[in-house]
Design a protein around this motif. Structure first.
Motif, short mmCIF file in Angstrom:
data_model
loop_
_atom_site.label_atom_id
_atom_site.label_comp_id
_atom_site.label_asym_id
_atom_site.label_seq_id
_atom_site.Cartn_x
_atom_site.Cartn_y
_atom_site.Cartn_z
N PRO A 204 0.83 -1.21 0.00
CA PRO A 204 0.00 0.00 0.00
C PRO A 204 0.86 1.26 0.00
O PRO A 204 1.97 1.28 0.55
N ILE A 205 0.37 2.30 -0.64
CA ILE A 205 1.01 3.60 -0.57
C ILE A 205 -0.03 4.63 -0.18
O ILE A 205 -1.22 4.45 -0.41
N GLN A 206 0.43 5.71 0.41
CA GLN A 206 -0.47 6.77 0.81
C GLN A 206 -0.96 7.51 -0.44
O GLN A 206 -0.17 7.81 -1.33
N ASN A 207 -2.24 7.77 -0.48
CA ASN A 207 -2.80 8.48 -1.63
C ASN A 207 -2.30 9.92 -1.65
O ASN A 207 -1.85 10.46 -0.65
N THR A 208 -2.38 10.53 -2.79
CA THR A 208 -2.05 11.94 -2.92
C THR A 208 -3.28 12.66 -3.47
O THR A 208 -4.21 12.04 -3.98
N LYS A 209 -3.26 13.96 -3.38
CA LYS A 209 -4.42 14.72 -3.85
C LYS A 209 -4.48 14.79 -5.36
O LYS A 209 -5.55 15.01 -5.92
N ARG A 210 -3.32 14.62 -6.02
CA ARG A 210 -3.35 14.71 -7.48
C ARG A 210 -3.26 13.33 -8.12
O ARG A 210 -2.43 12.50 -7.74
N VAL A 211 -4.14 13.11 -9.09
CA VAL A 211 -4.10 11.91 -9.93
C VAL A 211 -3.74 12.36 -11.35
O VAL A 211 -4.38 13.24 -11.91
N GLY A 212 -2.70 11.78 -11.90
CA GLY A 212 -2.29 12.13 -13.25
C GLY A 212 -3.05 11.33 -14.28
O GLY A 212 -3.86 10.44 -13.97
N ALA A 213 -2.80 11.61 -15.54
CA ALA A 213 -3.37 10.79 -16.61
C ALA A 213 -2.86 9.35 -16.44
O ALA A 213 -1.70 9.14 -16.10
N PRO A 214 -3.70 8.34 -16.64
CA PRO A 214 -3.29 6.96 -16.37
C PRO A 214 -2.32 6.38 -17.39
O PRO A 214 -1.80 5.29 -17.17
N VAL A 215 -2.07 7.08 -18.48
CA VAL A 215 -1.12 6.62 -19.49
C VAL A 215 -0.05 7.69 -19.66
O VAL A 215 -0.37 8.86 -19.90
N ALA A 216 1.20 7.31 -19.53
CA ALA A 216 2.31 8.24 -19.70
C ALA A 216 2.83 8.18 -21.12
O ALA A 216 2.98 7.11 -21.70
N ARG A 217 3.06 9.35 -21.69
CA ARG A 217 3.72 9.48 -22.99
C ARG A 217 3.07 8.66 -24.10
O ARG A 217 3.72 7.82 -24.77
N PRO A 218 1.78 8.84 -24.34
CA PRO A 218 1.15 8.13 -25.47
C PRO A 218 1.78 8.57 -26.78
O PRO A 218 2.20 9.72 -26.93
N GLY A 219 1.83 7.62 -27.72
CA GLY A 219 2.43 7.94 -29.01
C GLY A 219 1.56 8.88 -29.83
O GLY A 219 2.06 9.78 -30.51
N LYS A 220 0.24 8.66 -29.79
CA LYS A 220 -0.68 9.53 -30.51
C LYS A 220 -2.07 9.43 -29.90
O LYS A 220 -2.40 8.45 -29.22
N VAL A 221 -2.84 10.46 -30.15
CA VAL A 221 -4.25 10.51 -29.73
C VAL A 221 -5.07 10.65 -31.00
O VAL A 221 -5.03 11.68 -31.67
N VAL A 222 -5.80 9.58 -31.34
CA VAL A 222 -6.63 9.56 -32.54
C VAL A 222 -8.08 9.72 -32.11
O VAL A 222 -8.52 9.07 -31.16
N CYS A 223 -8.81 10.57 -32.78
CA CYS A 223 -10.18 10.88 -32.38
C CYS A 223 -11.16 10.60 -33.52
O CYS A 223 -10.81 10.70 -34.70
N ILE A 224 -12.39 10.29 -33.12
CA ILE A 224 -13.45 10.00 -34.07
C ILE A 224 -14.55 11.03 -33.91
O ILE A 224 -15.06 11.25 -32.80
#
Length: 295
Positions: A72-92
């Motif tokens: 277990p780790i202590q929670n923090t107030k900030r949650v980042g994006a769950p994926v680091a350094r995505p190659g691309k973001v494709v949208c529909i």
């Protein structure tokens, strides 16, 4: 509607593996949110939840998690994006029947594709910056699909499901004047900084029985604006991955934003666009909840 906390929520009934990244911007720590709400440290399994880990490390994660090897780790107030350094973001675009109707567009015969800059991706509770001079900053709740495998010229949509690492909530923030009134492609109305809050969790694909049966909801300042279902997609998740693979190579860690249901400000005459101080709150069944303040 009440103000949400900054803590990620457990959505019971949708399995037990939710990946997330916690800590200050640029120093996020990989973690798992267990079914009982305990936050577990993933640092011994991977340095980050990045394309390399998604391609090869998910089985190691499950082994360590189910074997009780994570501390277990202590929670923090900030949650980042769950994926680091995505190659691309494709949208529909225009991928829900009711959204196409509200914008007075014909249903597309094939998926409409556009891209967002990868540095639009921020944490689920990070502030969203209104671009300088913007008068038409808009919101869009979307199901995001994150890949773990390479998709290149897939033979059929049936090959797509095995390439999915998991699902997350995405807010495809858009500046409509830049997108539609300034000429050229949609991308410049979609790629302003902070225009893709993602998370809080990446829920592994095996924990979501049917990605085409999820409710999506979005509120602005407590007012329900969007209330739809992925059942109403014109092109489903598997079809989109297959289709995109005919035109580009999709890689592990790539994000696909799959479209938004009706209720965006652009489609609601008299509805104000986002302004400084507004709070946007979003949830998708089984994927948690996010909120952002406009600044």
């Amino acid at each position: 509607m009440t103000e949400r906390s900054d803590q990620p929520e457990t959505q019971r009934g949708y399995g037990s593996v939710k990946l997330l990244r916690v800590g200050p911007e640029g120093a996020e720590r990989p973690a798992v949110l267990a079914e009982d709400g305990t936050l577990l440290d993933l640092s011994g399994v991977t340095r980050d939840i990045d394309p390399g880990f998604l391609a090869t490390g998910l089985e190691d994660l499950r082994t360590a998690y189910e074997g009780g090897e994570l501390s277990p780790i202590q929670n923090t107030k900030r949650v980042g994006a769950p994926v680091a350094r995505p190659g691309k973001v494709v949208c529909i675009g225009l991928n829900y029947r009711d959204h196409a109707a509200e914008t007075k567009d014909e249903l597309p015969a094939e998926p409409i594709i556009f891209m967002k800059a990868v540095n639009t991706v921020v944490g689920p509770t990070d502030d969203v910056l209104i671009p300088r001079g913007s008068q038409k900053t808009d919101y869009e709740v979307e199901l995001a699909v994150v890949l773990k495998g390479r998709a290149r010229y897939l033979d059929s949509p049936g090959e797509a499901r095995d390439l999915i690492a998991g699902y997350a909530i995405s807010n495809d923030v858009s500046e409509r004047e830049y997108q539609l009134e300034r000429g050229g492609t949609w991308d410049k109305g979609k790629s302003c900084e902070t225009f893709n809050p993602l998370g809080p969790h990446l829920v592994t694909a095996d924990e979501i029985a049917d990605p085409q049966d999820l409710g999506l909801r979005l509120w602005v300042n407590g007012e329900l604006r969007q209330d739809g279902s992925t059942k109403d997609m014109i092109f489903g998740v598997d079809h989109l991955i297959w289709y995109l693979s005919q035109f580009m190579v999709l890689e592990p860690g790539d994000i696909i934003n799959t479209g938004t249901p009706a209720g965006v400000a652009m489609g609601r005459p008299g509805t104000p666009y986002l302004r400084r101080g507004d709070v946007v709150e979003i949830e998708i069944d089984g994927l948690g909840r996010q909120h952002q303040r406009l600044v």
